[in-house]
Design a protein around this motif. Structure first.
Motif, mmCIF file in Angstrom:
data_model
loop_
_atom_site.group_PDB
_atom_site.id
_atom_site.type_symbol
_atom_site.label_atom_id
_atom_site.label_comp_id
_atom_site.label_asym_id
_atom_site.label_seq_id
_atom_site.Cartn_x
_atom_site.Cartn_y
_atom_site.Cartn_z
ATOM 1 N N ASP A 182 104.761 11.605 -42.128
ATOM 2 C CA ASP A 182 104.382 11.607 -43.547
ATOM 3 C C ASP A 182 103.773 10.262 -43.957
ATOM 4 O OD1 ASP A 182 106.837 12.476 -42.659
ATOM 5 O OD2 ASP A 182 107.781 12.549 -44.639
ATOM 6 N N THR A 183 104.307 9.160 -43.387
ATOM 7 C CA THR A 183 103.744 7.855 -43.726
ATOM 8 C C THR A 183 102.289 7.761 -43.285
ATOM 9 O OG1 THR A 183 105.933 7.074 -43.151
ATOM 10 C CG2 THR A 183 104.280 5.406 -43.669
ATOM 11 N N VAL A 184 102.056 8.236 -42.043
ATOM 12 C CA VAL A 184 100.693 8.217 -41.519
ATOM 13 C C VAL A 184 99.779 9.042 -42.411
ATOM 14 C CG1 VAL A 184 99.263 9.013 -39.606
ATOM 15 C CG2 VAL A 184 101.370 7.774 -39.148
ATOM 16 N N LEU A 185 100.270 10.221 -42.805
ATOM 17 C CA LEU A 185 99.464 11.103 -43.662
ATOM 18 C C LEU A 185 99.171 10.442 -45.007
ATOM 19 C CD1 LEU A 185 100.533 14.825 -43.666
ATOM 20 C CD2 LEU A 185 98.331 13.819 -43.115
ATOM 21 N N ILE A 186 100.211 9.859 -45.599
ATOM 22 C CA ILE A 186 100.039 9.219 -46.910
ATOM 23 C C ILE A 186 99.008 8.111 -46.801
ATOM 24 C CG2 ILE A 186 101.186 7.714 -48.597
ATOM 25 C CD1 ILE A 186 103.718 9.405 -48.133
ATOM 26 N N PHE A 187 99.123 7.316 -45.739
ATOM 27 C CA PHE A 187 98.193 6.214 -45.560
ATOM 28 C C PHE A 187 96.764 6.739 -45.387
ATOM 29 C CE2 PHE A 187 95.933 3.074 -42.978
ATOM 30 C CZ PHE A 187 96.127 1.941 -43.756
ATOM 31 N N SER A 188 96.584 7.743 -44.522
ATOM 32 C CA SER A 188 95.203 8.162 -44.262
ATOM 33 C C SER A 188 94.594 8.891 -45.456
ATOM 34 C CB SER A 188 95.100 9.002 -42.984
ATOM 35 O OG SER A 188 96.269 9.712 -42.742
ATOM 36 N N ILE A 189 95.388 9.713 -46.142
ATOM 37 C CA ILE A 189 94.834 10.381 -47.327
ATOM 38 C C ILE A 189 94.568 9.349 -48.425
ATOM 39 C CG2 ILE A 189 95.245 12.122 -49.103
ATOM 40 C CD1 ILE A 189 96.979 13.611 -47.072
ATOM 41 N N GLY A 190 95.492 8.388 -48.534
ATOM 42 C CA GLY A 190 95.334 7.350 -49.557
ATOM 43 C C GLY A 190 94.072 6.542 -49.347
ATOM 44 N N ILE A 191 93.850 6.114 -48.115
ATOM 45 C CA ILE A 191 92.677 5.293 -47.816
ATOM 46 C C ILE A 191 91.389 6.074 -48.063
ATOM 47 C CG2 ILE A 191 91.381 4.318 -45.860
ATOM 48 C CD1 ILE A 191 93.344 2.384 -46.881
ATOM 49 N N SER A 192 91.454 7.410 -47.824
ATOM 50 C CA SER A 192 90.218 8.183 -47.968
ATOM 51 C C SER A 192 89.817 8.364 -49.430
ATOM 52 C CB SER A 192 90.375 9.546 -47.290
ATOM 53 O OG SER A 192 91.253 10.345 -48.051
ATOM 54 N N GLY A 193 90.708 8.001 -50.373
ATOM 55 C CA GLY A 193 90.395 8.332 -51.770
ATOM 56 C C GLY A 193 90.239 7.159 -52.721
ATOM 57 N N ILE A 265 101.816 17.354 -40.946
ATOM 58 C CA ILE A 265 103.265 17.415 -40.860
ATOM 59 C C ILE A 265 103.660 18.364 -39.709
ATOM 60 C CG2 ILE A 265 105.313 18.105 -42.131
ATOM 61 C CD1 ILE A 265 104.080 15.746 -43.445
ATOM 62 N N PRO A 266 104.558 17.918 -38.811
ATOM 63 C CA PRO A 266 104.964 18.768 -37.676
ATOM 64 C C PRO A 266 105.761 19.982 -38.143
ATOM 65 C CG PRO A 266 106.291 16.773 -37.788
ATOM 66 C CD PRO A 266 105.199 16.613 -38.789
ATOM 67 N N PRO A 267 105.760 21.057 -37.315
ATOM 68 C CA PRO A 267 106.385 22.318 -37.725
ATOM 69 C C PRO A 267 107.896 22.225 -37.916
ATOM 70 C CG PRO A 267 105.160 22.570 -35.662
ATOM 71 C CD PRO A 267 105.121 21.132 -36.008
ATOM 72 N N THR A 268 108.530 21.150 -37.436
ATOM 73 C CA THR A 268 109.987 21.072 -37.606
ATOM 74 C C THR A 268 110.385 20.873 -39.057
ATOM 75 O OG1 THR A 268 109.738 18.771 -36.992
ATOM 76 C CG2 THR A 268 110.630 20.263 -35.323
ATOM 77 N N GLN A 269 109.505 20.258 -39.853
ATOM 78 C CA GLN A 269 109.809 20.131 -41.292
ATOM 79 C C GLN A 269 108.547 20.510 -42.060
ATOM 80 O OE1 GLN A 269 110.269 16.139 -42.568
ATOM 81 N NE2 GLN A 269 109.609 15.274 -40.636
ATOM 82 N N PRO A 270 108.246 21.826 -42.044
ATOM 83 C CA PRO A 270 106.914 22.270 -42.437
ATOM 84 C C PRO A 270 106.561 21.961 -43.894
ATOM 85 C CG PRO A 270 108.393 24.115 -42.281
ATOM 86 C CD PRO A 270 109.139 22.940 -41.782
ATOM 87 N N SER A 271 105.331 21.559 -44.102
ATOM 88 C CA SER A 271 104.765 21.505 -45.441
ATOM 89 C C SER A 271 104.065 22.837 -45.673
ATOM 90 C CB SER A 271 103.771 20.362 -45.558
ATOM 91 O OG SER A 271 102.584 20.695 -44.881
#
Lengths: 321, 348
Positions: A182-193, A265-271
């Protein structure tokens, strides 16, 4: 001493700031335009319901989908309860691992909202600071920041997010990658916007910088950093809130897209996005519910947030249209 | 308080400006210049200005818009660095000081701005606005003492202490200008730069603000640099006057001398614009022509294209400020040579 000029002094002024905040809100133009737009009221209700569901998931969800021990593989692929083979225990059916879909959606929207919210905050922080600095300092710094922004905006945001996500993933050791997803996702989506915030804030900063109250602060010798934070920042945040709301919908969609592509997000804690991807594999074998229900949840959430953002844009700043 | 900061040199002028220049680079971007073969373009906003302001005096800079008078104000306030020349405040050249070095001098100077709607931060309460200089210079640290001082300042400018709780939008233009003055007084300055402080106000309110400023000057011994294009206002306020045209002073001297015996044709032109009951029926020379482009000012005397007295010499040679009878200085070949003004018979 008598007050000499009274030409346009607002007579109601003293009373205004003593009445409490709620009364003022109820009287305001913004609340009026809110009440008189049924679409916005509906959107607000849907958004609040989803947020409530997400926040209260641990208490209202019938099952904890992250807890592998509570899952029963024998219950996998159960259709919704109203279908012939349905089980009343699983209102919206189960997925391929026997997870109750309703619970998975509640927990999934929790992750979607969280990732969306924090990436918007991150984007906002980066974009607003760069925008204020760019507009206030000007010159080479301004040119540098704005050229980077232009280069970035010429690529689709999702591509940038995908790229940063990919790079970060290779940098992070395998063992930790699931934890840090989730941290990686937040960072990459954040940087893209961040670009949109930076551009908007830069242009408002250019206007505010030329105003005399900023000059007055400079005459006193206030440090430029303090001028940016105390004087300019509060005066350029209006449009930022509007962009933030609209961006929240975009960030949620981006997260869902990345998760759908399998890099989120991996399937173990699905979004929600992960749930849709899992369900997508079974769509053609007739198990439509696994993908359709999370999709409906995602679509309503994004639509509602978008409608709220549109309304806010029109209500707060008609010039932005 | 703060007496130790004061310099021993109190006999001299509070502000002395000499050879002050400020150029702005208005060239097109580098790439355009290279492709189109254009030279660098400099806007000479202030091009060699000298004046002094004595303790307790008001020096007014007048001129049409675009003549560089506001740039002089911003230079004196330390908002821009001069391209050349000296700005000596209390005997020290502040143009060479860094931001930190300048801080003890900033306390003694303040600025009042033109637009009362833009000069107060709309998100700040009045007491925070007025108290900002007190906190910035660390004059008082106790919150209650600051509150007491801001209340006192508000009263000093004719507002009530309770107004400190309000936001700027709850006030009229004149009241906002009073808040601006209260902020300027907060650090107990000796010198205040006033950049067209009344030009955005109604005429009736203008008089109130000007009288307030005069009263404060008398009571607190303030010196003013007063920038204005309104000669009626200047006549009310100024002890000394400098008339600016295209970045230079074309006439300078005591206010009485300039109003009674203007020597430079430009000054006469400006004075003729003041409505005056006694002048009814007399022929006036209207302000004719437009201010030339300051990027490319005329050769010789910058005023010659608009000047009724202009001769060959004015087109070739730039006149310097020279003393004339009556105590004023004027930069004009024709006035020096004794050419007189004949409004009824415009010269050929």
């Amino acid at each position: 001493m008598p007050r000499p000029d009274t030409e346009t002094a607002a007579p109601a002024a003293p009373a205004r700031h003593t009445t409490n905040f709620l009364h003022r809100l109820a009287d305001s133009d913004i609340f009026y335009s809110f009440r008189h737009s049924p679409v916005t009221v509906a959107a607000a209700i849907v958004t609040l319901l989803i947020i409530f569901g997400a926040v209260a998931a641990p208490w209202i969800a019938p099952q904890n989908p992250f807890d592998m021990a509570s899952l029963d593989l024998l219950d996998a692929h159960t259709p919704p309860s109203w279908e012939a083979d349905g089980n009343p225990k699983y209102l919206l059916g189960t997925d391929d691992q026997g997870r109750d879909l309703l619970s998975a959606i509640l927990y999934g929207s929790r992750i979607s909202l969280m990732v969306g919210f924090f990436s918007v905050l991150f984007s906002m922080a980066v974009g607003v600071s760069l925008g204020v600095v760019s507009g206030y300092v000007g010159g080479f710094v301004d040119a540098l920041i704005m050229r980077i922004a232009e280069i970035q905006i010429s690529f689709p945001a999702i591509l940038i997010a995908l790229l940063i996500d990919g790079v970060l993933r290779t940098l992070i050791p395998e063992a930790k990658s699931e934890q840090l997803a989730d941290t990686v996702l937040i960072f990459s989506i954040g940087i893209s916007g961040w670009v949109q915030y930076a551009r908007t804030v830069r242009s408002s900063t250019l206007v505010e910088r030329g105003r005399e109250y900023v000059q007055a602060a400079r005459v006193i010798g206030i440090h430029p950093l303090m001028i940016m934070v105390r004087h300019i920042l509060p005066n350029v945040m209006g449009p930022v809130l509007v962009i933030g709301t609209i961006h929240l919908a975009v960030a949620i969609i981006t997260e869902a897209t990345l998760s759908f592509l399998g890099v989120g997000i991996p399937p173990t804690q699905p979004s929600l996005g992960t749930l849709i991807r899992i369900g997508n594999d079974y769509l053609f074998s007739g198990e439509w519910w696994i993908t359709i229900f999370p999709s409906i949840a995602l679509a309503s959430l994004v639509l509602a947030v978008n409608l709220l953002g549109d309304w806010m844009r029109d209500a707060l700043n008609p010039k932005l249209r | 308080m703060g007496e130790a900061h004061r310099l021993p040199d109190l006999s001299g002028p509070i502000l002395r400006v000499s050879g002050l220049k400020r150029f702005f680079d208005v060239s097109r971007p580098l790439l355009n210049r290279l492709l189109e073969g254009q030279p660098r373009q400099l806007l000479k906003a202030v091009n060699g200005v000298d004046f002094e302001i004595g303790e307790g005096e008001t020096f007014a800079l007048v001129g049409e818009s675009g003549c560089g008078k506001s740039t002089v104000a911003n230079l004196a306030a330390g908002l821009y660095a001069p391209s050349a020349g000296k700005i000596e405040f209390e005997g020290v050249d502040i143009a060479t000081l860094s931001r930190r070095q300048m801080s003890p001098y900033r306390r003694h100077l303040a600025m009042i701005f033109q637009d009362p709607y833009a000069s107060l931060n709309p998100r700040w309460r009045v007491q925070r606005i007025v108290g900002e200089p007190i906190r910035a210079f660390g004059l008082l640290s106790d919150r209650r003492a600051i509150a007491r001082r801001t209340a006192e300042l508000l009263q000093q400018v004719g507002l009530s202490p309770a107004d400190g709780e309000k936001y700027p939008h709850e006030f009229s233009g004149g009241q906002r200008q009073r808040i601006s003055i209260a902020r300027a007084l907060a650090s107990q300055p000796r010198f205040i730069i006033c950049d067209e402080p009344t030009s955005a106000l109604d005429v009736s309110v203008q008089a109130q603000i000007l009288n307030l400023m005069k009263g404060l000057q008398r009571r607190l011994g303030l010196s003013y640099l007063f920038i204005s294009h309104d000669l009626a206002v200047v006549r009310h306020m100024a002890d000394h006057i400098g008339v600016m045209y295209l970045g230079r002073l074309c006439e300078k001297g005591p206010a009485d001398a300039i109003f009674s015996h203007p020597r430079h044709p430009y000054t006469r032109m400006l004075l003729d614009t003041i409505p005056d009951i006694e002048m009814t029926g007399r022929r006036r020379i209207p302000v004719s022509g437009e201010i030339p482009n300051p990027i490319d000012p005329p050769m010789g005397c910058a005023f010659h294209p608009r000047c009724p007295l202009a001769n060959q010499r004015c087109r070739r040679e730039r006149p310097e400020l020279a003393p004339l009878s009556g105590g004023a200085l004027a930069a004009c070949h024709a006035s020096l040579a004794g050419a007189s003004w004949q409004p009824d018979a415009p010269p050929e």
